[in-house]
Each structure stands twice: as structure tokens, then as C-alpha cells.
Scaffold this active site. Structure first.
Site, PDB file in Angstrom:
ATOM      1  NE  ARG A  46      -3.961   0.039   2.047  1.00 56.36           N
ATOM      2  CZ  ARG A  46      -5.071   0.761   3.166  1.00 56.36           C
ATOM      3  NH1 ARG A  46      -4.553  -0.115   4.053  1.00 56.36           N
ATOM      4  NH2 ARG A  46      -5.466   1.654   2.095  1.00 56.36           N
ATOM      5  CG  ASN A  95      -7.498  10.213   8.380  1.00 59.38           C
ATOM      6  OD1 ASN A  95      -6.193   8.851   9.003  1.00 59.38           O
ATOM      7  ND2 ASN A  95      -8.510   9.926   8.550  1.00 59.38           N
ATOM      8  CE  LYS A  96      -9.785   4.583   4.716  1.00 58.89           C
ATOM      9  NZ  LYS A  96      -9.183   3.791   3.689  1.00 58.89           N
ATOM     10  CG  ASP A 115      -3.114   6.592   6.904  1.00 52.62           C
ATOM     11  OD1 ASP A 115      -4.176   6.781   7.115  1.00 52.62           O
ATOM     12  OD2 ASP A 115      -3.094   5.479   6.381  1.00 52.62           O
TER      13      ASP A 115
HETATM   14  O1  MRU Z   1      -7.897   2.350   5.007  1.00 50.34           O
HETATM   15  P1  MRU Z   1      -7.132   2.108   5.785  1.00 50.34           P
HETATM   16  O2  MRU Z   1      -8.676   1.252   7.146  1.00 50.34           O
HETATM   17  O3  MRU Z   1      -5.773   1.602   6.206  1.00 50.34           O
HETATM   18  O4  MRU Z   1      -7.178   3.810   6.688  1.00 50.34           O
HETATM   19  C1  MRU Z   1      -7.134   4.011   7.646  1.00 50.34           C
HETATM   20  C2  MRU Z   1      -6.933   5.680   8.334  1.00 50.34           C
HETATM   21  O5  MRU Z   1      -6.857   6.340   7.892  1.00 50.34           O
HETATM   22  C3  MRU Z   1      -6.540   5.332   9.420  1.00 50.34           C
HETATM   23  O6  MRU Z   1      -7.441   7.087  10.402  1.00 50.34           O
HETATM   24  C4  MRU Z   1      -4.840   5.744   9.662  1.00 50.34           C
HETATM   25  O7  MRU Z   1      -4.071   4.716   9.433  1.00 50.34           O
HETATM   26  C5  MRU Z   1      -4.541   6.222  11.323  1.00 50.34           C
HETATM   27  S1  MRU Z   1      -4.816   4.563  12.307  1.00 50.34           S
HETATM   28  C6  MRU Z   1      -3.984   4.834  13.583  1.00 50.34           C
END
Ligand code: MRU
Length: 357
Positions: A95, A253-254, A243
Site C-alpha cells: 500500500r 487520512n481516510k 496516514d
Molecule cells: O484504509 P485504512 O483502513 O488502512 O485507513 C486507515 C486510516 O485512514 C486511519 O485513520 C489511519 O491509518 C490512522 S490509524 C491510527
């Protein structure tokens, strides 16, 4: 209800040379532990989000590369290093957005580079110690994020969070949820709103599951309801994870986080990004440089539905993350303190503090 917090998100089973994870694609319906021994299995688990969330991905990669290194049979350091690098590049390709993946792999590589003069067996043993250290540090870091984050809110506050930056995204406690868990322990009685987080529903399947199973007052909302709960005055602060934070404070972030930040600004609600220093990438100048993962459009059209909910062949765009501009962020909470704008300076101060410790 049994608390998911009783299960480790990600651990090493050294005796069986396995990375052990909760299969998060099955939650909340089924709690199933997976014992992954092959590199392809570990890569796949990261890619399809069986293990997910920036810190947990980093820890999984550290354990994964240790397991790869353990298998290498090499007579010379050069041969060992070559195979180690190939395994590391492979895991790193799972990823692109969460910097914790490459951060953890680089940290493991440093161990290999600093121990050139030692035997392969000694290097393998040092790698085991390093992945165990990364695992243990994650718990300590999240606890400190919780302590720092808790100073920003008061008992009875309504809090909103997006995606899952919880126990399931880390080894324990989470990042954005760490102040929530700590406040809960101290009797703060927060009311937490969880965005469901289309399209993969981490907020519904994971965050509302872990918070409610711990007895926290949890309300699940669809993403498009965040504006209404804010307008009604039900939210006093937003806590999100991230992230990758760029050097200027822009934070990936997401997908959907940017929209939440814009809404928070509109309604005068503080918007806090909770970021372990392992998620802050001072080599990336601004959010424009952050590579945003794009995923299959099937996640929007078919996934979760009994039957397809979009016309066959429709064009889709499915970015997994967005970047919140630094001027929408009230503060970035780290384990070394709370950074405010201007972030170029305050984030540098955070790293100075870390180096001096
Ligand atoms: O696609 P994901 O589920 O890995 O995305 C996760 C997020 O966006 C979280 O908010 C981020 O990784 C922070 S986790 C402490």
C-alpha cells in the site's frame, strides 16, 4: 458483549514463525485470528485490509520482514542483504499512502546495515529484537497520545471521529481513540459519533464496534450526517488519525476526512489530528506530494450490497485517502507534545524533543 480489546491486533508468534492478526475484513461479525507465515500472505493481508491502519501496518511489516529475514540462508552478508532488500521492497509495495510501512521497513534495514560485521544468525536475532521493540513502542506511544489528547477536551464532550484510528489500527489503544479510552477510564462520559466511513465502513464495522464493546456512549452516523450533528451543537471536538503528515502539516487520512475538517471549521469545532511521530514524514514537503492509493471501483458499486447498486460499466473514482490542508487543522497531537501552526516549525520542535529524549 465481548470486547475486541481483549484480542491483539497484530503480534509475532516466533515459535511458529508467524505474524498473527485479527482478520479485520470479517469484523464485527466474526473474530478470527490468522497465522500468516508466507510473505505473499502478509502482503495480501495488508493489501486487502485484513490488517490496516497506519501504525498496525508498520508493525505488521516489521514482523513480516523479520520473518522473511529468518528464512534467508546466506553465506555472505552481501547475499543476505540483497535478499532482505528484495523482501522489504515487496512488502513496501502492498500500500502506498501510510508512511508507517516504509518507516518500519527502513528501521529494520538500519539494523541490518549497522551490523554488517556480524553473522547472519546474529543479524536475524537483532531483527527479532527490533520488531519486538517497534511493537512495544507502539503501545507506549499510543498511551502518550491519549494523555496529550485528553488535555484538549472536557468531561461530557461530544466527539466525532472518522474511519478507524483505534485499537484495531494500532497494537493497543489507537491514536484518535486513545484520549477517548483514557477519558472513559477516568469517568469523562464522552458521547462519541462515528462516521460510518464509505466505502469500506471502518467507522461502522470497526470503530463503533470497539468503542461500544468497551461501554463508551457510541452513536454511528452515515458520513453525510456529520454536518447535522455539528450544526445541532452535539460535537465539541473532532479527533482523527492519519496516514502521513507532511512537513507543512498537511495530513493524509481516510477519504472523507477533508470534508469533516471543512465542516468543523464552518461550525467552529476544533479539529485535531492525532499522529505518532512515525506518521510524520518530514521528507514530504506538502500534501501535494503524498501518493494517494486508488482502489477498485467495485468497492463503491457492489461491496456490502445484496445486489449491485450502480449501473454496469459506470465510471468510478475511488481514492482511499484525502489530504486535509494544514490551515483546517487546529492542532496535531503527537506523543512528544501538541503541535500548532506554523507546523513547519512546531513539527521540527517535536522531532528535536524526540532526539533529545
Ligand atoms: O484504509 P485504512 O483502513 O488502512 O485507513 C486507515 C486510516 O485512514 C486511519 O485513520 C489511519 O491509518 C490512522 S490509524 C491510527
Amino acid at each position: 458483549m465481548e470486547s475486541i480489546l481483549n484480542y491483539d491486533t497484530v503480534t509475532l508468534d516466533d515459535a511458529n514463525s508467524a505474524l498473527v492478526i485479527i482478520d479485520q475484513t470479517l469484523l464485527p461479525g466474526e473474530i478470527k485470528m490468522l497465522h500468516l507465515t508466507k510473505q505473499q500472505e502478509i502482503w495480501e493481508a495488508i493489501q486487502v485490509l485484513r490488517v490496516r491502519g497506519a501504525p498496525a501496518i508498520g508493525v505488521a511489516a516489521a514482523i513480516g520482514i523479520y520473518l522473511a529475514a529468518k528464512e534467508i540462508q546466506a553465506d555472505t552478508y552481501e547475499t543476505f542483504y540483497q535478499q532482505f532488500r528484495a523482501a522489504s521492497d515487496y512488502l513496501n509495495s502492498a500500500r502506498p499512502t501510510a508512511v508507517n510501512l516504509s518507516w518500519a521497513l527502513k528501521r529494520m534495514e538500519k539494523v541490518v546495515l549497522e551490523n554488517k560485521a556480524r553473522s547472519v544468525a546474529e543479524i536475524q536475532s537483532k531483527l527479532r529484537c527490533e520488531c519486538e521493540t517497534i511493537w512495544a513502542e507502539d503501545i507506549d506511544v499510543c498511551r502518550r497520545l491519549g494523555e496529550n489528547g485528553l488535555t484538549l477536551v472536557k468531561p461530557g464532550d461530544g466527539l466525532l471521529t472518522h474511519c478507524n484510528a483505534g485499537h484495531l489500527a494500532t497494537v493497543r489503544y489507537g491514536t484518535a481513540t486513545a484520549p477517548i479510552y483514557l477519558g472513559h477510564e477516568k469517568g469523562y462520559h464522552f458521547r462519541v459519533f462515528c462516521d460510518e466511513t464509505r466505502p469500506l465502513l471502518q467507522g461502522a464495522r470497526l470503530t463503533s464496534f470497539e468503542l461500544s464493546s468497551t461501554g463508551i456512549d457510541t452513536t454511528l452516523i452515515c458520513d453525510n450526517m456529520a454536518a447535522s450533528v455539528m450544526k445541532k451543537g452535539l460535537v465539541q471536538a473532532v479527533f482523527v488519525g492519519c496516514d502521513r503528515v507532511a512537513a507543512n502539516g498537511d495530513a493524509a487520512n481516510k477519504i472523507g476526512t477533508l470534508g469533516v475538517a471543512v465542516l468543523a471549521k464552518r461550525y467552529g469545532i476544533p479539529f485535531y489530528v492525532v499522529a505518532p511521530s512515525s506518521t510524520i514524514d518530514m521528507e514530504t514537503a506538502t500534501g501535494d506530494e503524498i501518493v494517494i492509493e486508488e482502489r477498485d471501483g467495485e468497492e463503491i458499486c457492489e461491496m456490502w450490497y445484496k445486489k449491485r447498486m450502480a449501473p454496469e460499466g459506470v465510471k468510478t473514482w475511488n481514492p482511499s485517502f484525502d489530504v486535509t490542508d494544514h490551515d483546517l487543522i487546529t492542532a496535531i497531537v503527537t506523543e512528544w507534545g501538541i503541535a500548532h501552526a506554523p507546523y513547519k516549525e512546531s513539527l521540527r520542535d517535536i522531532f528535536r524533543k524526540k532526539e533529545e529524549a
